[in-house]
Motif scaffolding. Structure first.
Motif, short mmCIF file in Angstrom:
data_model
loop_
_atom_site.label_atom_id
_atom_site.label_comp_id
_atom_site.label_asym_id
_atom_site.label_seq_id
_atom_site.Cartn_x
_atom_site.Cartn_y
_atom_site.Cartn_z
N ALA A 1 0.63 -1.05 0.04
CA ALA A 1 0.00 -0.55 -0.15
C ALA A 1 0.63 1.25 -0.25
O ALA A 1 0.41 2.23 -0.71
CB ALA A 1 -0.89 -0.10 1.04
N ALA A 2 2.27 1.43 0.93
CA ALA A 2 2.63 2.41 1.12
C ALA A 2 3.41 2.55 -0.61
O ALA A 2 3.59 3.57 -1.11
CB ALA A 2 3.36 2.59 1.60
N LEU A 3 4.02 1.19 -0.89
CA LEU A 3 4.93 1.47 -2.12
C LEU A 3 3.46 2.26 -3.41
O LEU A 3 4.02 2.75 -4.56
CB LEU A 3 5.31 0.21 -2.72
CG LEU A 3 6.57 0.23 -3.99
CD1 LEU A 3 7.31 1.32 -3.11
CD2 LEU A 3 6.52 -0.52 -3.68
N LEU A 4 2.17 1.23 -3.64
CA LEU A 4 1.28 1.69 -4.08
C LEU A 4 1.29 3.60 -4.17
O LEU A 4 0.55 4.73 -5.14
CB LEU A 4 0.52 1.42 -4.24
CG LEU A 4 -0.02 -0.06 -4.90
CD1 LEU A 4 -1.30 -0.87 -4.30
CD2 LEU A 4 0.18 0.09 -6.51
N MET A 5 1.36 3.97 -2.81
CA MET A 5 1.12 5.63 -2.71
C MET A 5 1.84 5.84 -3.29
O MET A 5 1.88 7.32 -4.31
CB MET A 5 0.63 5.70 -1.27
CG MET A 5 -0.59 5.41 -0.72
SD MET A 5 -0.39 6.42 1.20
CE MET A 5 -0.24 4.82 2.06
N LEU A 6 3.64 5.64 -3.31
CA LEU A 6 3.97 6.48 -3.43
C LEU A 6 4.03 6.39 -4.89
O LEU A 6 4.69 7.47 -5.99
CB LEU A 6 5.58 5.98 -2.97
CG LEU A 6 7.45 6.52 -3.47
CD1 LEU A 6 7.23 7.70 -3.46
CD2 LEU A 6 8.32 5.43 -3.74
N SER A 7 4.15 5.43 -5.93
CA SER A 7 4.36 5.66 -7.53
C SER A 7 3.13 6.43 -7.95
O SER A 7 3.03 6.78 -8.92
CB SER A 7 3.79 3.61 -7.64
OG SER A 7 3.70 3.89 -8.87
N VAL B 1 1.45 4.29 -17.89
CA VAL B 1 2.68 2.84 -17.51
C VAL B 1 2.31 2.44 -15.99
O VAL B 1 2.47 1.09 -16.05
CB VAL B 1 4.05 2.38 -18.44
CG1 VAL B 1 4.73 1.35 -18.38
CG2 VAL B 1 3.72 2.67 -20.11
N SER B 2 2.43 3.41 -15.44
CA SER B 2 3.06 3.66 -14.15
C SER B 2 1.57 3.18 -13.42
O SER B 2 1.73 2.33 -12.55
CB SER B 2 3.46 4.75 -13.23
OG SER B 2 4.45 4.64 -11.97
N PRO C 1 8.93 -2.21 -16.02
CA PRO C 1 9.59 -2.41 -14.79
C PRO C 1 8.90 -0.85 -13.32
O PRO C 1 9.77 -0.63 -12.25
CB PRO C 1 11.30 -2.09 -14.89
CG PRO C 1 11.27 -0.80 -15.58
CD PRO C 1 9.43 -1.42 -16.34
N THR C 2 7.75 -0.62 -13.08
CA THR C 2 7.35 1.09 -12.51
C THR C 2 7.19 0.12 -11.01
O THR C 2 7.39 -1.17 -11.03
CB THR C 2 6.44 0.94 -13.23
OG1 THR C 2 4.95 0.36 -13.28
CG2 THR C 2 6.30 1.77 -15.02
N ALA C 3 7.20 1.17 -10.16
CA ALA C 3 7.12 1.66 -9.01
C ALA C 3 5.51 0.74 -8.78
O ALA C 3 5.28 -0.25 -7.66
CB ALA C 3 7.11 2.32 -8.03
N GLY C 4 4.38 0.81 -9.63
CA GLY C 4 3.44 0.04 -9.49
C GLY C 4 3.25 -0.88 -9.92
O GLY C 4 2.24 -1.62 -8.87
N PHE C 5 4.05 -1.69 -10.68
CA PHE C 5 4.05 -3.11 -10.83
C PHE C 5 4.29 -3.53 -9.62
O PHE C 5 4.54 -4.44 -8.89
CB PHE C 5 5.26 -3.34 -11.76
CG PHE C 5 5.45 -4.20 -12.02
CD1 PHE C 5 4.55 -5.66 -13.09
CD2 PHE C 5 6.46 -5.78 -11.67
CE1 PHE C 5 4.31 -7.23 -13.13
CE2 PHE C 5 6.75 -6.74 -11.81
CZ PHE C 5 6.27 -7.53 -12.32
N LEU D 1 11.90 3.93 -10.38
CA LEU D 1 11.06 3.70 -8.78
C LEU D 1 10.97 2.00 -8.63
O LEU D 1 11.36 1.75 -7.99
CB LEU D 1 10.66 4.22 -8.52
CG LEU D 1 10.28 4.07 -6.92
CD1 LEU D 1 11.09 4.96 -5.75
CD2 LEU D 1 8.89 4.91 -6.83
N GLY D 2 10.56 1.36 -9.61
CA GLY D 2 10.21 0.20 -9.35
C GLY D 2 11.90 -0.92 -10.28
O GLY D 2 12.15 -1.64 -9.40
N LEU D 3 12.44 0.28 -10.68
CA LEU D 3 14.20 -0.86 -10.35
C LEU D 3 14.97 -0.25 -8.51
O LEU D 3 15.93 -0.95 -9.18
CB LEU D 3 15.17 0.11 -11.35
CG LEU D 3 14.33 -0.44 -13.37
CD1 LEU D 3 15.52 -0.12 -14.13
CD2 LEU D 3 14.45 -1.73 -13.46
N GLY D 4 14.57 0.76 -8.58
CA GLY D 4 15.04 1.16 -7.09
C GLY D 4 14.39 0.95 -6.38
O GLY D 4 13.99 2.16 -5.44
N SER D 5 13.52 0.64 -6.15
CA SER D 5 11.93 0.10 -5.38
C SER D 5 13.31 -0.35 -4.06
O SER D 5 12.29 -0.69 -2.97
CB SER D 5 11.28 -1.08 -5.96
OG SER D 5 11.87 -1.94 -5.89
#
Length: 482
Positions: free
Chosen positions: A330-336, A382-383, A389-393, A466-470
């Motif tokens: 949930a936190a990562l989805l908020m950030l994305s 896309v995100s 490779p997004t943070a949303g993914f 951000l997905g690559l640097g999550s």
């Protein structure tokens, strides 16, 4: 001593006063304060990574009598998210103004009004993420809500004023319900600091208090079916204001909902189920309305309703945080969402400026080639869809992986259905944004380059990368006290 936390909580408010007192220098006040805010948030995150959670009691008065500032990994992620979006919004507002102006005087008036309101919004968000008790969070919500209403009404159009009134009415209703919950929490346990939340689940009064607090947060977050005020507010505001409202302001309520579920642990199962059900309904309803929208800003606004539903669903289905890491999704989805949605609204403002309208059916202009704004919109889409490779993914992957372990196939099916709908409504725009071949005349002109285009493209690219640097935000979240 958390010097960075004091800077984050106080500097934006001081800069807001300076911007209001000296309108001609408002943009300078805003940009300088925003850049300092970005540096302070980075330093605070670095200190938490190296030294763990931090706490400061103002005046050396500890809770429950004093005001405490608390910074852990979750707060650091939210503060960094806010600072990154704030910097992009400030650059965009500096470069080409808030709206397509009818004249230089209107541009100057809008910018002079924007900066004090925006800086007050930034300060309220920072204070909210750092506050250690529910009453101070209520105070920050009031400042945040009033500033957001001002941003909504800034253009002065009839639609924006009507939307601002609805926003104000909804915000006041949510605040009253939230404050009643805080009062009952104090009656139940004699304190209102977040550390007292676990004790609230042990009494009937405490559970009622938590229910009222969540009801107030549902209004402020525009959670379905209490979202009636949000699409009009976000779609009628100026582009920079819309980016702030959609990417950041609603995150305050979602953050507190997540924080309370972390503090309460396994004792609020009924509330978790309610959040999950309402989140799923909001995700599907918002997606359906976005699929039917005829204007670009309205599509993006209803997309926010859907994404809020997704995040709320993630908060609701997460297991006890002490035994599961699903809450991190949930936190990562908020950030994305914050990065991608801010990029999308800024890009939409630029596209509307290029075309003279925001009708989705009229995006295929043969005399205009796709520009940076169209490309930024496509990357942000896309995100939001959640493609690699997004943070949303990454956020959706963590969520679905946890649900697979539990065998919660109904929730998985709903998530996949929501993802398919988001791909459907966003592809309506992306297919036109990246138009080419016979849709573009050989002599079609390219949109004029503006420095502010960097803001939208930068945010969209950050959401993608951000997905690559999550690992960095996940490392910060792993250090959150449970």
């Amino acid at each position: 001593m958390m010097t960075e936390a004091y800077v984050l909580a106080l500097l934006p408010f001081l800069a807001a006063v300076g911007a209001a007192a000296t309108p001609r220098m408002a943009a300078i006040w805003g940009l300088c304060a925003t850049l300092i805010n970005l540096g302070a948030s980075i330093l605070l995150a670095a200190r938490i990574l190296s030294g763990g959670d931090m706490r400061a009691d103002l005046g050396d008065w500890p809770a429950p009598l004093g005001i405490s500032l608390v910074a852990d990994g979750l707060a650091a992620v939210m503060l960094s998210m806010t600072a990154i979006v704030a910097t992009a919004v400030a650059l965009q507002a500096m470069s080409w103004g808030l709206v397509q102006p009818r004249g230089g005087q209107q541009r100057s008036r809008l910018q002079a009004g924007f900066w004090p309101l925006w800086l007050a919004t930034l300060g309220a968000l920072n204070a909210l993420f750092l506050s250690g008790d529910l009453f101070n969070i209520y105070v920050t919500f009031e400042i945040l809500g009033l500033s957001a209403v001002g941003l909504t009404a800034l253009t002065g159009s009839r639609n924006s004023l009507r939307a601002a009134f609805d926003y104000l009415a909804a915000g006041l209703a949510g605040s009253l319900v939230f404050l009643l919950g805080v009062a009952l929490a104090y009656a139940a346990v004699g304190r209102v600091d977040l550390a007292a939340v676990p004790a609230l689940v042990d009494t009937a009064t405490g559970r009622l208090a938590l229910g009222l607090i969540f009801a107030g947060l549902a209004v402020k977050a525009a959670l379905f079916p209490l979202h009636f005020w949000m699409p009009a507010a976000h779609s009628s505001a100026a582009p920079a204001a819309s980016a702030v409202l959609s990417a950041l302001v609603v995150k305050g309520a979602l953050y507190l909902a997540l924080r309370i579920t972390i503090e309460a642990g396994a004792g609020i199962e009924v509330l978790r189920i309610a959040l999950a059900v309402l989140g799923a309904a909001g995700m599907l309803w918002g997606s359906w309305m976005a699929l039917r929208a005829e204007r670009l800003k309205l599509l993006v606004a209803y997309s926010t309703v859907a994404q809020i539903g997704l995040i709320t669903l993630a908060i609701g289905v997460a297991d006890d945080p002490s035994t599961s890491a699903m809450w991190q999704a949930a936190a990562l989805l908020m950030l994305s969402h914050a990065l991608a949605k801010a990029a999308m609204f800024l890009a939409v403002g630029r596209i509307a400026e290029e075309l003279g309208h925001d009708r989705i059916s009229g995006l295929n202009r043969t005399d205009l080639r796709p520009g940076v704004a169209e490309f930024a919109f496509a990357i942000a889409a896309v995100s939001l869809i959640g493609l690699p490779p997004t943070a949303g993914f990454i956020g959706k992957w963590l969520l679905i992986d946890g649900l697979i372990d539990r065998g919660a196939w109904v929730w998985i099916a709903l998530l996949l259905g929501g993802t398919a709908l988001s791909a459907a409504y966003l592809s309506r725009v992306v297919s036109r944004c990246l138009r080419g071949g016979p849709h573009v005349a050989p002599g079609a002109r390219r949109p004029e380059w503006r420095t502010g285009d960097v803001a939208a493209l930068g945010l969209a690219t950050t959401a993608l990368a951000l997905g690559l640097g999550s690992a960095l935000p996940l490392t910060l979240l792993n250090g959150t006290a449970l």
